[in-house]
Design an enzyme around this catalytic site. Sequence first.
Site, PDB file in Angstrom:
ATOM      1  N   ASP A 168      71.191-129.650  45.608  1.00 36.75           N
ATOM      2  CA  ASP A 168      70.262-130.648  45.065  1.00 36.75           C
ATOM      3  C   ASP A 168      71.052-131.500  44.088  1.00 36.75           C
ATOM      4  O   ASP A 168      72.275-131.348  43.974  1.00 36.75           O
ATOM      5  CB  ASP A 168      69.062-129.957  44.393  1.00 36.75           C
ATOM      6  CG  ASP A 168      67.794-130.803  44.490  1.00 36.75           C
ATOM      7  OD1 ASP A 168      67.815-131.940  43.996  1.00 36.75           O
ATOM      8  OD2 ASP A 168      66.799-130.341  45.074  1.00 36.75           O
ATOM      9  N   HIS A 239      68.341-136.196  46.686  1.00 29.95           N
ATOM     10  CA  HIS A 239      68.625-134.883  46.082  1.00 29.95           C
ATOM     11  C   HIS A 239      70.079-134.499  46.378  1.00 29.95           C
ATOM     12  O   HIS A 239      70.380-133.364  46.737  1.00 29.95           O
ATOM     13  CB  HIS A 239      67.661-133.821  46.617  1.00 29.95           C
ATOM     14  CG  HIS A 239      66.252-134.014  46.157  1.00 29.95           C
ATOM     15  ND1 HIS A 239      65.756-133.485  44.984  1.00 29.95           N
ATOM     16  CD2 HIS A 239      65.226-134.714  46.692  1.00 29.95           C
ATOM     17  CE1 HIS A 239      64.481-133.831  44.829  1.00 29.95           C
ATOM     18  NE2 HIS A 239      64.142-134.590  45.851  1.00 29.95           N
ATOM     19  N   GLU A 310      61.573-137.228  49.063  1.00 32.26           N
ATOM     20  CA  GLU A 310      61.714-138.062  47.871  1.00 32.26           C
ATOM     21  C   GLU A 310      62.977-138.918  47.876  1.00 32.26           C
ATOM     22  O   GLU A 310      63.776-138.858  46.954  1.00 32.26           O
ATOM     23  CB  GLU A 310      61.699-137.165  46.627  1.00 32.26           C
ATOM     24  CG  GLU A 310      60.400-136.382  46.514  1.00 32.26           C
ATOM     25  CD  GLU A 310      60.388-135.394  45.345  1.00 32.26           C
ATOM     26  OE1 GLU A 310      59.348-135.291  44.688  1.00 32.26           O
ATOM     27  OE2 GLU A 310      61.405-134.715  45.114  1.00 32.26           O
TER      28      GLU A 310
HETATM   29  C1  ACM Z   1      59.627-131.155  47.264  1.00 32.96           C
HETATM   30  O1  ACM Z   1      58.932-130.482  46.492  1.00 32.96           O
HETATM   31  N1  ACM Z   1      60.222-132.242  46.836  1.00 32.96           N
HETATM   32  C2  ACM Z   1      59.803-130.780  48.638  1.00 32.96           C
END
Ligand code: ACM
Length: 540
Positions: A168, A239, A310
């Site tokens: 991440d 991420h 995201e």
């Molecule tokens: C997430 O909680 N962004 C998958």
Amino acid sequence: MINLIPKPKFVEEKFGEFVINGETTLYADDNLTFARDSLNAFVEETCGYKLPVVVSKQAGIAFVYDRHIHKEGYTLSADVDNVVIKASSEAGAFYAVQSLRQLTRGDLIENAEFLTLHAVYIEDEPRYNVRSIMLDEARHFFGMDVVKNLLDMMAYHKLNTLHWHLTDNEGWRIEIKKYPLLTEVGAIRKGTQTMAWGNQCIDWTLHEGYYTQQEIKEIVQYAERLNITIIPEIDMPAHFGAAIAAYPWLSCRDVEMDVPIIHGGTPEKNGIGHVIACTGKESTFRFIYDVLDEVCALFPGPYVHIGGDEAPKGEWKKCPHCQKVIEEMGLKDEENLQGYFNNKIAVYLKRKGKRMIGWNEILTSKKLDNSIIAEYWTHKRDMKVENYLLSGHDVILAKHQAFYLDMTYAQNNLKTTYEFEPEKYNITAGLKGILGLEGAVWTEWISTEERLNFQLYPRLQAVSEVAWTPKENRNYKDFMERLKKYLPILDRYDVVYCPLSMVNQGGLKKLSTINEFNKRNAHAEYNRAMSIRKRKKYRV
Ligand code: ACM
Ligand code: ZN
């Protein structure tokens, strides 16, 4: 009362008891010897002796192959004279052993002379094929022992999948031999935002750690023995901060940056909107393919998760490389550029015999490869997931409200987790495409095993029962009764869990705890629970 979590499909209590002692003989057909040995290891741990293994089916406890039984199912018939376990695989027989452990309550007994088992007939098999827990080790790295402890607990509850979130913004936790900087740079961050989303208090302690490939192999093998498949997750194209910190050329503008210390699902808001891989450069794909080659070689399971959640598109809008691909491929916009990216990765993985999983945001683009599995996490209703199921595709459910176990109990209470049904979230068609359910633990605010366990237990037990037990057998009150008898086992193993007085908070307490969690102090509920535990311990 038969005290099993998860509750079996069918149970009939009978009269009498079977006693396991040093003279009880043990038999297994050739393809069920692993389960036999696992039962014997348990008897040895609790009683200090092993049961004699014999070659006759007339043994005290017999594991018998029966090809008609579900691949993870079993039958268990315990009478006064003998116990017969039938299964079509080691997995099913292993689950029968987990049931035996719980039924004898052997986990609570030290130096037992014998174990007793109430006479019973059980027919059991899972509702869903994927029964999963997600562990985020990017935000906090826990290490081998914690993962093994979690795997043990999962197996005890017949959970069969660990979704391992290994990369991440805040950290890259898996050794990739071709790109050593991923761990030399990407596995170390200078500090951590420690208090809450709305509180940018930084602890300037170095946080670091990663798994070598040798360690990954050890974990995969450990899990395999427990009938647990691991789904590795390499989150992309967003991420992706730890990777970009290591190799700036992965980003659109060759951004030089440190491994991020501020958490945030939507980096654009946190001023780190550039933390996204450039999908216009061939070098990005070469890198991802190389990484996936090593990942696929380490994890024998059928799935690879690529996150895909995201993803802020600001950088792509300004990037000549990304814009060139949009133009050349005739893509409508940046959303569809992500779709193009996802498809390339999905096809690459398919050629390696793997199916790609992505969070439900991946459905925002059109024309996805049919092999792609969507994982539905968003709190908000996403019609795209419903349509994806309706058109015959596969989905895993990790709905935020029920299955985000990093949330406070005030927000995601035990009852909501336990009473999850797809219909409650408007999922009413294409149900056979639901591969399974997942409880997810993100670890922005979780840095110790104790805290991790507090978030997990007893919600993990609820997840296991929702994923295993048929809807018509489930009842929250009955679950709580069984849970009360079960908690001493967690005490015995020193596993921290949320006190039952706090698992379903309502009213003002609920609202203030949620507010505190989001704005000021994500640890308030945990700290309160720990003080209750302490008071209990010292009460005479
Ligand atoms: C997430 O909680 N962004 C998958
Ligand atoms: Zn770009």
